[in-house]
Design a protein around this motif. Sequence first.
Motif, PDB file in Angstrom:
ATOM      1  N   PRO A 160       0.805  -1.233   0.000  1.00  0.00           N
ATOM      2  CA  PRO A 160       0.000   0.000   0.000  1.00  0.00           C
ATOM      3  C   PRO A 160       0.834   1.277   0.000  1.00  0.00           C
ATOM      4  O   PRO A 160       0.303   2.348  -0.304  1.00  0.00           O
ATOM      5  CB  PRO A 160      -0.830  -0.120   1.283  1.00  0.00           C
ATOM      6  CG  PRO A 160      -0.068  -1.060   2.153  1.00  0.00           C
ATOM      7  CD  PRO A 160       0.610  -2.018   1.234  1.00  0.00           C
ATOM      8  N   LEU A 161       2.136   1.192   0.314  1.00  0.00           N
ATOM      9  CA  LEU A 161       2.992   2.379   0.314  1.00  0.00           C
ATOM     10  C   LEU A 161       3.773   2.540  -0.991  1.00  0.00           C
ATOM     11  O   LEU A 161       4.595   3.438  -1.102  1.00  0.00           O
ATOM     12  CB  LEU A 161       3.966   2.323   1.492  1.00  0.00           C
ATOM     13  CG  LEU A 161       3.331   2.390   2.885  1.00  0.00           C
ATOM     14  CD1 LEU A 161       4.397   2.255   3.957  1.00  0.00           C
ATOM     15  CD2 LEU A 161       2.547   3.684   3.054  1.00  0.00           C
ATOM     16  N   ASN A 162       3.497   1.676  -1.969  1.00  0.00           N
ATOM     17  CA  ASN A 162       4.184   1.749  -3.264  1.00  0.00           C
ATOM     18  C   ASN A 162       3.137   1.996  -4.347  1.00  0.00           C
ATOM     19  O   ASN A 162       2.294   1.139  -4.604  1.00  0.00           O
ATOM     20  CB  ASN A 162       4.931   0.441  -3.519  1.00  0.00           C
ATOM     21  CG  ASN A 162       5.731   0.464  -4.806  1.00  0.00           C
ATOM     22  OD1 ASN A 162       5.568   1.338  -5.655  1.00  0.00           O
ATOM     23  ND2 ASN A 162       6.597  -0.513  -4.975  1.00  0.00           N
ATOM     24  N   PRO A 163       3.186   3.149  -5.014  1.00  0.00           N
ATOM     25  CA  PRO A 163       2.181   3.440  -6.038  1.00  0.00           C
ATOM     26  C   PRO A 163       2.395   2.689  -7.347  1.00  0.00           C
ATOM     27  O   PRO A 163       1.525   2.715  -8.218  1.00  0.00           O
ATOM     28  CB  PRO A 163       2.331   4.949  -6.252  1.00  0.00           C
ATOM     29  CG  PRO A 163       3.767   5.225  -5.924  1.00  0.00           C
ATOM     30  CD  PRO A 163       4.125   4.273  -4.818  1.00  0.00           C
ATOM     31  N   HIS A 164       3.527   2.026  -7.508  1.00  0.00           N
ATOM     32  CA  HIS A 164       3.862   1.377  -8.777  1.00  0.00           C
ATOM     33  C   HIS A 164       3.404  -0.081  -8.746  1.00  0.00           C
ATOM     34  O   HIS A 164       3.953  -0.901  -8.001  1.00  0.00           O
ATOM     35  CB  HIS A 164       5.365   1.462  -9.032  1.00  0.00           C
ATOM     36  CG  HIS A 164       5.904   2.849  -8.984  1.00  0.00           C
ATOM     37  ND1 HIS A 164       5.584   3.809  -9.928  1.00  0.00           N
ATOM     38  CD2 HIS A 164       6.717   3.463  -8.071  1.00  0.00           C
ATOM     39  CE1 HIS A 164       6.193   4.946  -9.625  1.00  0.00           C
ATOM     40  NE2 HIS A 164       6.878   4.756  -8.505  1.00  0.00           N
ATOM     41  N   THR A 165       2.390  -0.386  -9.532  1.00  0.00           N
ATOM     42  CA  THR A 165       1.810  -1.721  -9.523  1.00  0.00           C
ATOM     43  C   THR A 165       1.968  -2.395 -10.873  1.00  0.00           C
ATOM     44  O   THR A 165       2.293  -1.748 -11.879  1.00  0.00           O
ATOM     45  CB  THR A 165       0.317  -1.664  -9.164  1.00  0.00           C
ATOM     46  OG1 THR A 165      -0.387  -0.908 -10.169  1.00  0.00           O
ATOM     47  CG2 THR A 165       0.102  -1.026  -7.803  1.00  0.00           C
ATOM     48  N   ILE A 166       1.744  -3.704 -10.888  1.00  0.00           N
ATOM     49  CA  ILE A 166       1.807  -4.478 -12.116  1.00  0.00           C
ATOM     50  C   ILE A 166       0.748  -5.566 -12.073  1.00  0.00           C
ATOM     51  O   ILE A 166       0.460  -6.125 -11.002  1.00  0.00           O
ATOM     52  CB  ILE A 166       3.213  -5.088 -12.320  1.00  0.00           C
ATOM     53  CG1 ILE A 166       3.342  -5.689 -13.719  1.00  0.00           C
ATOM     54  CG2 ILE A 166       3.537  -6.113 -11.233  1.00  0.00           C
ATOM     55  CD1 ILE A 166       4.770  -6.037 -14.108  1.00  0.00           C
ATOM     56  N   ALA A 167       0.160  -5.845 -13.228  1.00  0.00           N
ATOM     57  CA  ALA A 167      -0.839  -6.904 -13.318  1.00  0.00           C
ATOM     58  C   ALA A 167      -0.173  -8.262 -13.131  1.00  0.00           C
ATOM     59  O   ALA A 167       1.024  -8.434 -13.395  1.00  0.00           O
ATOM     60  CB  ALA A 167      -1.537  -6.845 -14.680  1.00  0.00           C
ATOM     61  N   THR A 168      -0.944  -9.224 -12.668  1.00  0.00           N
ATOM     62  CA  THR A 168      -0.444 -10.579 -12.502  1.00  0.00           C
ATOM     63  C   THR A 168      -1.246 -11.525 -13.385  1.00  0.00           C
ATOM     64  O   THR A 168      -2.344 -11.207 -13.843  1.00  0.00           O
ATOM     65  CB  THR A 168      -0.510 -11.034 -11.038  1.00  0.00           C
ATOM     66  OG1 THR A 168      -1.851 -10.858 -10.555  1.00  0.00           O
ATOM     67  CG2 THR A 168       0.425 -10.224 -10.170  1.00  0.00           C
ATOM     68  N   ARG A 169      -0.678 -12.693 -13.616  1.00  0.00           N
ATOM     69  CA  ARG A 169      -1.252 -13.653 -14.567  1.00  0.00           C
ATOM     70  C   ARG A 169      -2.647 -14.073 -14.143  1.00  0.00           C
ATOM     71  O   ARG A 169      -2.948 -14.209 -12.964  1.00  0.00           O
ATOM     72  CB  ARG A 169      -0.337 -14.878 -14.662  1.00  0.00           C
ATOM     73  CG  ARG A 169      -0.464 -15.628 -15.988  1.00  0.00           C
ATOM     74  CD  ARG A 169       0.038 -14.767 -17.136  1.00  0.00           C
ATOM     75  NE  ARG A 169      -0.076 -15.453 -18.415  1.00  0.00           N
ATOM     76  CZ  ARG A 169      -1.112 -15.330 -19.245  1.00  0.00           C
ATOM     77  NH1 ARG A 169      -2.131 -14.576 -18.913  1.00  0.00           N
ATOM     78  NH2 ARG A 169      -1.120 -15.949 -20.405  1.00  0.00           N
ATOM     79  N   TRP A 170      -3.484 -14.291 -15.152  1.00  0.00           N
ATOM     80  CA  TRP A 170      -4.856 -14.774 -14.983  1.00  0.00           C
ATOM     81  C   TRP A 170      -5.673 -13.850 -14.091  1.00  0.00           C
ATOM     82  O   TRP A 170      -6.521 -14.291 -13.320  1.00  0.00           O
ATOM     83  CB  TRP A 170      -4.869 -16.212 -14.450  1.00  0.00           C
ATOM     84  CG  TRP A 170      -3.917 -17.113 -15.177  1.00  0.00           C
ATOM     85  CD1 TRP A 170      -2.853 -17.781 -14.644  1.00  0.00           C
ATOM     86  CD2 TRP A 170      -3.911 -17.432 -16.581  1.00  0.00           C
ATOM     87  NE1 TRP A 170      -2.185 -18.493 -15.609  1.00  0.00           N
ATOM     88  CE2 TRP A 170      -2.818 -18.296 -16.814  1.00  0.00           C
ATOM     89  CE3 TRP A 170      -4.719 -17.070 -17.672  1.00  0.00           C
ATOM     90  CZ2 TRP A 170      -2.497 -18.806 -18.076  1.00  0.00           C
ATOM     91  CZ3 TRP A 170      -4.410 -17.569 -18.931  1.00  0.00           C
ATOM     92  CH2 TRP A 170      -3.318 -18.425 -19.120  1.00  0.00           C
ATOM     93  N   HIS A 171      -5.391 -12.541 -14.191  1.00  0.00           N
ATOM     94  CA  HIS A 171      -6.160 -11.501 -13.511  1.00  0.00           C
ATOM     95  C   HIS A 171      -6.159 -11.682 -11.993  1.00  0.00           C
ATOM     96  O   HIS A 171      -7.151 -11.410 -11.316  1.00  0.00           O
ATOM     97  CB  HIS A 171      -7.592 -11.463 -14.045  1.00  0.00           C
ATOM     98  CG  HIS A 171      -7.671 -11.072 -15.487  1.00  0.00           C
ATOM     99  ND1 HIS A 171      -7.699  -9.760 -15.919  1.00  0.00           N
ATOM    100  CD2 HIS A 171      -7.702 -11.838 -16.614  1.00  0.00           C
ATOM    101  CE1 HIS A 171      -7.756  -9.729 -17.246  1.00  0.00           C
ATOM    102  NE2 HIS A 171      -7.754 -10.977 -17.681  1.00  0.00           N
ATOM    103  N   GLY A 172      -5.028 -12.134 -11.454  1.00  0.00           N
ATOM    104  CA  GLY A 172      -4.885 -12.206 -10.007  1.00  0.00           C
ATOM    105  C   GLY A 172      -4.691 -10.821  -9.417  1.00  0.00           C
ATOM    106  O   GLY A 172      -4.633  -9.812 -10.141  1.00  0.00           O
ATOM    107  N   PRO A 173      -4.616 -10.726  -8.089  1.00  0.00           N
ATOM    108  CA  PRO A 173      -4.398  -9.416  -7.458  1.00  0.00           C
ATOM    109  C   PRO A 173      -3.113  -8.787  -7.975  1.00  0.00           C
ATOM    110  O   PRO A 173      -2.120  -9.483  -8.192  1.00  0.00           O
ATOM    111  CB  PRO A 173      -4.279  -9.762  -5.960  1.00  0.00           C
ATOM    112  CG  PRO A 173      -4.915 -11.103  -5.820  1.00  0.00           C
ATOM    113  CD  PRO A 173      -4.681 -11.821  -7.106  1.00  0.00           C
ATOM    114  N   PRO A 174      -3.107  -7.475  -8.184  1.00  0.00           N
ATOM    115  CA  PRO A 174      -1.892  -6.831  -8.705  1.00  0.00           C
ATOM    116  C   PRO A 174      -0.750  -6.915  -7.706  1.00  0.00           C
ATOM    117  O   PRO A 174      -0.950  -7.034  -6.497  1.00  0.00           O
ATOM    118  CB  PRO A 174      -2.334  -5.380  -8.931  1.00  0.00           C
ATOM    119  CG  PRO A 174      -3.485  -5.187  -8.002  1.00  0.00           C
ATOM    120  CD  PRO A 174      -4.182  -6.502  -7.934  1.00  0.00           C
ATOM    121  N   GLY A 175       0.462  -6.865  -8.236  1.00  0.00           N
ATOM    122  CA  GLY A 175       1.649  -6.801  -7.403  1.00  0.00           C
ATOM    123  C   GLY A 175       2.234  -5.406  -7.425  1.00  0.00           C
ATOM    124  O   GLY A 175       1.686  -4.485  -8.048  1.00  0.00           O
TER     125      GLY A 175
END
Length: 448
Positions: A160-175
């Motif tokens: 939650p303290l990192n604004p930089h996210t990335i999608a994960t395979r098969w539409h899992g929660p973002p990392g």
Amino acid sequence: MGTASAVPIASATPATPPRTPRPHPAETAESPRLTRLATELAEAGSPRAHAAELARFWAEAAATGTPLVEPLDGDPRHRAVTFLWRGDTATRQVLLLVNRLMDRTDLTTSLMRHLPGTDVWHLTYRLRADHRGSYRIAPDAEGRPPGDLGRLAATGVRDPLNPHTIATRWHGPPGSVFELPDAPARPWPVPPRPGTPRGTVRLHRVPSAVLGGEREVWTYEPAVPEAGRADGHTLVLLDGDMWFGQLRLEDILDGLIADGAVPPLTVLAPHAVDNATRAREFGGHSAYVEFLAGELLPWAAGHLPVGTDPARTVVAGQSLGGLTALYAGYAAPHRFGNVLSQSASLWWHPPGEQAGETAWITRRYAEGAPRGLRLHLDVGLHEWGMLEQTRDLRRSLRDSGHTVTGTDFNGGHDYACWSIALAQGLIALLGPGAPPAPTGTSSASRPH
């Protein structure tokens, strides 16, 4: 099509990667900022002063973002990288899941430390200053025993303290994504320059007799007149549902093309369907290569302004898709003159064939492959096993006279790294400085 060793999909069993431990634990370090915080809290004269120091620390972390990246005395090539989690009175343990720094055979090494008397959970790695990667964090308020950490790992969430996210395979929660100061720069403008011409992305359904039904395929058409694309370049990119469905590859392509880093290219990116289908079809399966070379490319020729020159056609993939791209170049050089393979699953071999010291696809290329191929092979420095196999494949290909480029990037098995490396690979194969296509590209597929 294919070779005698090609595997028809119907006889294949799902491919599962070997679960091997890290050859050595990821190196940890002490955070100067956490050391200073511990001192400040110890010197606080009252509970109120203690709470004020702690609040100041969290405000600082929120303002700078996490992980904390700090220099290490006398070590300019590395950084102390501290991951944080703000717990509460119910928090019993927190698992940090950093791509390929964690060891899935021993998750206890990825448990964060608790700063006593605070809500601060932390873990600091000593990393080379060009590292890039993704991660998630799994807090546990139930206090599962160490043997249950595998189940806890499946609950990871973004930082939650990192604004930089990335999608994960098969539409899992973002990392979450972090990159250190010397990580390779993105070879396209970020953000896109105002007025950058935008390509067009569409989703099609393409019939496939060999796969037994229709397949969804994303297409990208560059923002240039059709007349300028008739003899242009084509990229066949596996796992299109990830690249266009979640990662917005079109933004990368728009920037590369606008800057002249790569020529205008049309992209065909089939959906992988699901994990079971992907494992069943990818690898050294002749039927999937027949779909790509014998059905998808002819379909594109009838619907899009694309050329048929293999020297201008790239097949690309990651992980098991990277192996599939290698096999497609080997089995169908009359269609694919360029192979872009990232973190290829070189552990894969056909059912019934024994694994050996030399990877299956390396042996196939060594037995004879068209010298007209150009190959670009990327792998992460933290992909133990795959790293050594990829280096061995590069050596074998060069010894056989192939044109081979590629990098050992400082990261793991990770779309955060692959997105940068994919752009760099396209530049290496198709950009202004790319070597000319070798002569002698085969005009037929590999014999049975």
